[in-house]
Design a protein around this motif. Structure first.
Motif, PDB file in Angstrom:
ATOM      1  N   TRP A 144      34.389  25.325  39.438  1.00  0.00           N
ATOM      2  CA  TRP A 144      34.682  24.426  40.479  1.00  0.00           C
ATOM      3  C   TRP A 144      34.058  25.048  41.875  1.00  0.00           C
ATOM      4  CZ3 TRP A 144      36.533  26.935  44.855  1.00  0.00           C
ATOM      5  CH2 TRP A 144      37.080  28.305  44.756  1.00  0.00           C
ATOM      6  N   GLU A 145      33.689  26.291  41.935  1.00  0.00           N
ATOM      7  CA  GLU A 145      33.304  26.818  43.129  1.00  0.00           C
ATOM      8  C   GLU A 145      31.593  26.288  43.372  1.00  0.00           C
ATOM      9  OE1 GLU A 145      33.591  30.644  46.057  1.00  0.00           O
ATOM     10  OE2 GLU A 145      33.621  31.009  44.076  1.00  0.00           O
ATOM     11  N   ALA A 146      31.185  26.384  42.271  1.00  0.00           N
ATOM     12  CA  ALA A 146      29.847  25.804  42.128  1.00  0.00           C
ATOM     13  C   ALA A 146      29.533  24.326  42.561  1.00  0.00           C
ATOM     14  CB  ALA A 146      28.964  26.192  40.790  1.00  0.00           C
ATOM     15  N   ILE A 147      30.454  23.627  42.015  1.00  0.00           N
ATOM     16  CA  ILE A 147      30.258  22.287  42.343  1.00  0.00           C
ATOM     17  C   ILE A 147      30.666  21.720  43.802  1.00  0.00           C
ATOM     18  CG2 ILE A 147      31.744  19.943  41.869  1.00  0.00           C
ATOM     19  CD1 ILE A 147      31.926  20.953  38.935  1.00  0.00           C
ATOM     20  N   PHE A 148      31.891  22.561  44.302  1.00  0.00           N
ATOM     21  CA  PHE A 148      32.260  22.369  45.584  1.00  0.00           C
ATOM     22  C   PHE A 148      30.963  22.969  46.643  1.00  0.00           C
ATOM     23  CE2 PHE A 148      36.895  22.757  45.179  1.00  0.00           C
ATOM     24  CZ  PHE A 148      37.130  21.324  44.938  1.00  0.00           C
ATOM     25  N   ASP A 149      30.440  24.061  46.221  1.00  0.00           N
ATOM     26  CA  ASP A 149      29.437  24.496  47.113  1.00  0.00           C
ATOM     27  C   ASP A 149      28.113  23.501  46.918  1.00  0.00           C
ATOM     28  OD1 ASP A 149      30.590  26.932  47.751  1.00  0.00           O
ATOM     29  OD2 ASP A 149      29.623  28.035  46.234  1.00  0.00           O
ATOM     30  N   ARG A 150      27.895  22.880  46.132  1.00  0.00           N
ATOM     31  CA  ARG A 150      26.752  21.863  45.978  1.00  0.00           C
ATOM     32  C   ARG A 150      27.272  20.727  46.721  1.00  0.00           C
ATOM     33  NH1 ARG A 150      22.808  21.409  42.168  1.00  0.00           N
ATOM     34  NH2 ARG A 150      23.242  23.700  42.036  1.00  0.00           N
ATOM     35  N   LEU A 151      28.498  20.215  46.816  1.00  0.00           N
ATOM     36  CA  LEU A 151      28.896  19.058  47.642  1.00  0.00           C
ATOM     37  C   LEU A 151      28.913  19.468  49.107  1.00  0.00           C
ATOM     38  CD1 LEU A 151      31.980  17.672  45.556  1.00  0.00           C
ATOM     39  CD2 LEU A 151      29.397  16.701  45.652  1.00  0.00           C
ATOM     40  N   ILE A 152      29.334  20.817  49.365  1.00  0.00           N
ATOM     41  CA  ILE A 152      29.379  21.181  50.726  1.00  0.00           C
ATOM     42  C   ILE A 152      27.900  21.354  51.249  1.00  0.00           C
ATOM     43  CG2 ILE A 152      29.422  23.314  52.281  1.00  0.00           C
ATOM     44  CD1 ILE A 152      32.136  24.060  50.426  1.00  0.00           C
ATOM     45  N   ASP A 153      26.912  21.482  50.558  1.00  0.00           N
ATOM     46  CA  ASP A 153      25.640  21.563  51.004  1.00  0.00           C
ATOM     47  C   ASP A 153      25.040  20.009  51.351  1.00  0.00           C
ATOM     48  OD1 ASP A 153      25.228  24.394  51.041  1.00  0.00           O
ATOM     49  OD2 ASP A 153      24.073  24.177  49.166  1.00  0.00           O
TER      50      ASP A 153
ATOM     51  N   ALA B  96      37.527  23.048  49.110  1.00  0.00           N
ATOM     52  CA  ALA B  96      37.634  21.586  48.848  1.00  0.00           C
ATOM     53  C   ALA B  96      37.728  20.682  49.857  1.00  0.00           C
ATOM     54  CB  ALA B  96      38.890  21.566  48.040  1.00  0.00           C
ATOM     55  N   ALA B  97      38.122  21.029  50.944  1.00  0.00           N
ATOM     56  CA  ALA B  97      38.198  20.148  52.245  1.00  0.00           C
ATOM     57  C   ALA B  97      36.787  20.229  52.670  1.00  0.00           C
ATOM     58  CB  ALA B  97      39.107  20.903  53.264  1.00  0.00           C
ATOM     59  N   ARG B  98      36.117  21.380  52.838  1.00  0.00           N
ATOM     60  CA  ARG B  98      34.714  21.382  53.251  1.00  0.00           C
ATOM     61  C   ARG B  98      33.844  20.299  52.306  1.00  0.00           C
ATOM     62  NH1 ARG B  98      32.228  27.130  53.757  1.00  0.00           N
ATOM     63  NH2 ARG B  98      30.429  25.801  54.426  1.00  0.00           N
ATOM     64  N   ALA B  99      34.106  20.471  50.973  1.00  0.00           N
ATOM     65  CA  ALA B  99      33.163  19.309  50.334  1.00  0.00           C
ATOM     66  C   ALA B  99      33.794  18.124  50.367  1.00  0.00           C
ATOM     67  CB  ALA B  99      33.347  19.934  48.985  1.00  0.00           C
ATOM     68  N   GLY B 100      34.785  17.670  50.999  1.00  0.00           N
ATOM     69  CA  GLY B 100      34.805  16.356  51.234  1.00  0.00           C
ATOM     70  C   GLY B 100      36.257  15.889  50.559  1.00  0.00           C
ATOM     71  N   CYS B 101      37.291  16.543  50.197  1.00  0.00           N
ATOM     72  CA  CYS B 101      38.607  16.515  49.425  1.00  0.00           C
ATOM     73  C   CYS B 101      39.450  15.878  50.694  1.00  0.00           C
ATOM     74  CB  CYS B 101      39.113  17.496  48.802  1.00  0.00           C
ATOM     75  SG  CYS B 101      40.708  16.985  48.073  1.00  0.00           S
ATOM     76  N   ALA B 102      39.666  14.577  50.475  1.00  0.00           N
ATOM     77  CA  ALA B 102      40.488  13.749  51.754  1.00  0.00           C
ATOM     78  C   ALA B 102      41.870  13.610  51.123  1.00  0.00           C
ATOM     79  CB  ALA B 102      40.013  12.525  52.071  1.00  0.00           C
ATOM     80  N   ARG B 103      42.209  13.628  49.842  1.00  0.00           N
ATOM     81  CA  ARG B 103      43.321  13.263  49.131  1.00  0.00           C
ATOM     82  C   ARG B 103      43.296  14.308  48.009  1.00  0.00           C
ATOM     83  NH1 ARG B 103      43.234   7.033  48.715  1.00  0.00           N
ATOM     84  NH2 ARG B 103      41.054   7.431  49.005  1.00  0.00           N
ATOM     85  N   VAL B 104      44.658  14.483  47.771  1.00  0.00           N
ATOM     86  CA  VAL B 104      44.810  15.831  46.399  1.00  0.00           C
ATOM     87  C   VAL B 104      46.223  15.043  45.804  1.00  0.00           C
ATOM     88  CG1 VAL B 104      45.903  17.265  47.889  1.00  0.00           C
ATOM     89  CG2 VAL B 104      45.025  18.018  45.397  1.00  0.00           C
ATOM     90  N   PHE B 105      46.131  14.884  44.291  1.00  0.00           N
ATOM     91  CA  PHE B 105      47.402  14.572  43.537  1.00  0.00           C
ATOM     92  C   PHE B 105      47.679  15.879  42.992  1.00  0.00           C
ATOM     93  CE2 PHE B 105      49.421  13.712  39.815  1.00  0.00           C
ATOM     94  CZ  PHE B 105      50.314  13.101  39.993  1.00  0.00           C
ATOM     95  N   ILE B 106      49.091  16.399  43.209  1.00  0.00           N
ATOM     96  CA  ILE B 106      49.438  17.589  42.742  1.00  0.00           C
ATOM     97  C   ILE B 106      50.543  17.555  41.573  1.00  0.00           C
ATOM     98  CG2 ILE B 106      50.737  19.613  43.374  1.00  0.00           C
ATOM     99  CD1 ILE B 106      49.281  19.319  46.327  1.00  0.00           C
TER     100      ILE B 106
ATOM    101  N   LYS C 233      24.524  20.020  55.199  1.00  0.00           N
ATOM    102  CA  LYS C 233      23.061  20.039  55.652  1.00  0.00           C
ATOM    103  C   LYS C 233      22.337  18.742  55.565  1.00  0.00           C
ATOM    104  CE  LYS C 233      22.679  24.773  53.390  1.00  0.00           C
ATOM    105  NZ  LYS C 233      21.944  25.504  52.170  1.00  0.00           N
ATOM    106  N   GLU C 234      22.785  17.736  54.717  1.00  0.00           N
ATOM    107  CA  GLU C 234      22.199  16.553  54.784  1.00  0.00           C
ATOM    108  C   GLU C 234      23.233  15.428  55.484  1.00  0.00           C
ATOM    109  OE1 GLU C 234      20.760  15.059  50.786  1.00  0.00           O
ATOM    110  OE2 GLU C 234      21.203  17.556  50.076  1.00  0.00           O
ATOM    111  N   GLY C 235      24.079  15.773  55.992  1.00  0.00           N
ATOM    112  CA  GLY C 235      24.936  14.990  56.774  1.00  0.00           C
ATOM    113  C   GLY C 235      25.468  13.609  56.035  1.00  0.00           C
ATOM    114  N   LEU C 236      25.787  13.863  54.629  1.00  0.00           N
ATOM    115  CA  LEU C 236      25.993  12.777  53.841  1.00  0.00           C
ATOM    116  C   LEU C 236      27.675  12.825  53.865  1.00  0.00           C
ATOM    117  CD1 LEU C 236      24.009  13.274  50.761  1.00  0.00           C
ATOM    118  CD2 LEU C 236      23.948  11.606  52.081  1.00  0.00           C
ATOM    119  N   THR C 237      28.391  11.496  53.939  1.00  0.00           N
ATOM    120  CA  THR C 237      29.773  11.397  54.164  1.00  0.00           C
ATOM    121  C   THR C 237      30.562  11.349  52.969  1.00  0.00           C
ATOM    122  OG1 THR C 237      29.475   9.148  54.725  1.00  0.00           O
ATOM    123  CG2 THR C 237      29.413  10.339  56.774  1.00  0.00           C
TER     124      THR C 237
END
Length: 572
Positions: free
Chosen positions: A261-270, A299-309, A274-278
């Protein structure tokens, strides 16, 4: 030389409503990851030329939740173009099985091989000593079955279909593939536009380590987590960005237990920072995710707008009975508050019909959730013995009654008997639960909590509209909803008569008019509440917004109105 065509038709079936009509929309809410996975695998076979230079694979995907599947036109197109074909009914859940069998019939009658896979077939093969009658009947019709996961297997299946030697069963349940460097899910933009938010879907991992008795995933995808590499996730996200798709549903049953999860989030955060992708996405997690350091923040920094729990219930006795020991009742509020800090909208599932449930207890527990938990949206399900679950296996072994109509196994219909409630009481409880939670008073409370947490109340309007109005007006679960319901007179469940056009069309015109008048009225109702909340400048606080550390330590123990000892036992 003229190349031979191999037509690969991928159909994700819907299921029937109570009147026997397929539930299909102009735009559906939830995309199909299985359809995306199979399309990606098929496209990979085409690009690699698995049949050599003389055979061209032509892929045609259909998601019946937003597309009318015209078997006559598909058959005519295949015959006109020539070549061989394989019709794949993909991702077939138990409630979709009757519709899938109806879809298979005209293709079989036309002489085309049909293969069916998904959770119903895989779940039954994994948990039952022998196949149930509905699957046996499908086999006798000529439907081939696929159990397990298709990565690394499709080339061989396609070769059998091309040679006219499709086997009755392909069973890979004991050989689940790793996901690193596998072909990733993908759907062309023409299919993705059929979803309400131009929403892509992919799984970053499969499997779940928990052992909930009502769950089929642990017995179909396994209890060992398998995950994709960050490189693969980035590649599939960029492939979607290239066709204008920036929103995603990550379909992992529990992304918090994905070891990567962390490696995936870090990639999406970048990609975002860094690229300004929405980019933004929806994930599913368990109730202990807030204990993982930095999980919610990233999760929030990577773009998580909604979460199902997977809340499921707040009664510790019920959670223990369902083997859901990972749900720690006393931590629920803190978990929701952590998501609110990062302005992420929270959904939670709530299951009705555990052994200790009664209408009075459920009504009390819903009030407790409203008053003491800062969750935004609650969706209700009927406890259902889904084929592939431990619950279903136990009931089957003891000979207990279960409804023989697989179309009803949609988590909206009572399909087994309850210890203390009648079937009618249980079904009525499901209907009333939505009304109890989405009361006008609580809708306003949701908007006020959102504003107090820095979440714009307007973000909740469409979600409340989707969750409550879809259920109340269209009589289907919100997750099966969409925009503008389609009903086709000559597409009705086999065994039911075709309605007279003089009856069908006037009634359908009235349904459309009535739905849209009520839709506008409910939207304006929500809009008035939102405007009133936004105009109110007074600070807002209630019990649910008070952090656990600042609250009396007996508050959360009172949630299920049971002694603290029972709460502690549920946490162990």
């Amino acid at each position: 030389m003229k190349r031979t065509l191999f037509h690969l038709v991928l159909i994700k079936p819907t299921h029937y409503d109570d009147d026997g009509y397929p539930i299909t929309w102009l735009r559906s809410h939830i995309p199909s990851n299985t359809l995306a996975a199979l399309y990606g695998l098929g496209e990979d076979c085409r690009q690699r030329g698995v049949f050599g230079p003389d055979v061209d694979i032509r892929i045609k995907p259909f998601d019946e939740t937003n597309t009318r599947v015209r078997s006559d036109r598909i058959i005519a197109d295949i015959k006109r173009s020539g070549g061989k074909a394989l019709i794949c009914l993909v991702g077939v859940q138990t409630n979709q099985f009757p519709r899938a069998v109806d879809l298979a019939r005209p293709f079989l009658e036309a002489g085309f091989p049909v293969m069916l896979g998904g959770f119903h077939v895989s779940g039954c093969l994994s948990m039952l000593p022998e196949l149930p009658p509905d699957i046996v009947a499908a086999q006798e019709m000529g439907v081939a079955l696929f159990a397990g996961e298709a990565e690394g297997r499709l080339g061989g299946v396609f070769a059998d279909a091309l040679a006219g030697n499709l086997k009755p069963l392909y069973n890979y349940m004991n050989d689940l593939p790793g996901l690193q460097e596998q072909v990733t899910p993908f759907l062309p933009i023409g299919i993705i536009r059929g979803y309400s938010e131009t929403l892509g879907a992919f799984d970053a991992g499969r499997g779940c380590p928990f052992q909930c008795s009502f769950c089929t995933i642990i017995n179909v995808q396994g209890r060992k987590s398998r995950w994709r590499d960050a490189d693969d996730v980035e590649a599939l996200v960029r492939a979607n960005i290239a066709q204008g798709v920036y929103r995603f549903f990550i379909t992992d049953d529990n992304f918090a237990r994905n070891r990567n999860w962390e490696a995936i989030f870090d990639r999406l955060i970048d990609m975002r920072e860094k690229e300004g992708l929405t980019l933004n996405f929806i994930i599913q997690v368990d109730t202990l995710c807030h204990r993982i350091p930095h999980f919610i923040e990233k999760a929030a920094r990577a773009g998580c707008a909604r979460v199902f729990i997977g809340l499921e219930n707040i009664n510790p006795d019920n959670l223990l009975a369902a083997k859901k020991k990972q749900n720690r009742v006393h931590e629920y509020r803190q978990m929701f508050l952590e998501w609110r800090k990062h302005k992420v909208i929270t959904y939670a599932g709530y299951i009705l019909g555990f052994p200790n449930d009664t209408p009075e207890r459920v009504a009390r527990d819903i009030r407790t959730v409203q008053e003491e938990l800062p969750v935004d949206l609650l969706e209700f399900f009927i406890l259902t013995p889904l084929p592939g679950s431990a619950d279903h296996k136990q009931l089957d072994a003891t000979g207990a009654w279960m409804d023989p109509d697989m179309n009803k196994y949609d988590l909206e219909h009572v399909t087994a008997h309850h210890a203390v409630m009648s079937d009618a009481e249980w079904q009525d409880l499901y209907s009333r639960a939505f009304d109890l939670y989405y009361s006008p008073e609580h809708i306003e409370r949701l908007f006020r909590r959102a504003k107090a947490s820095g979440i714009k109340p307007v973000r909740l309007v469409n979600h409340v509209l989707q969750f409550y109005f879809t259920f109340r007006q269209e009589k289907v679960h919100p997750l099966q909803g969409g925009f503008f319901r389609r009903k086709i007179r000559n597409q009705r469940r086999s065994g039911l008569p075709r309605e007279n056009p003089l009856v069908f069309y006037p009634r359908r015109a009235w349904e459309i008019a009535d739905t849209h008048v009520r839709l506008v009225a409910f939207y304006l109702f929500l809009h008035r509440i939102r405007k009133r909340v936004e105009r109110d400048t007074a600070p807002y606080i209630d019990a649910a917004l008070i952090p656990i550390a600042e609250a009396d330590d007996t508050v959360m123990a009172s949630m299920a109105r049971v002694p603290k000892k029972a709460v502690a036992e549920a946490a162990d």
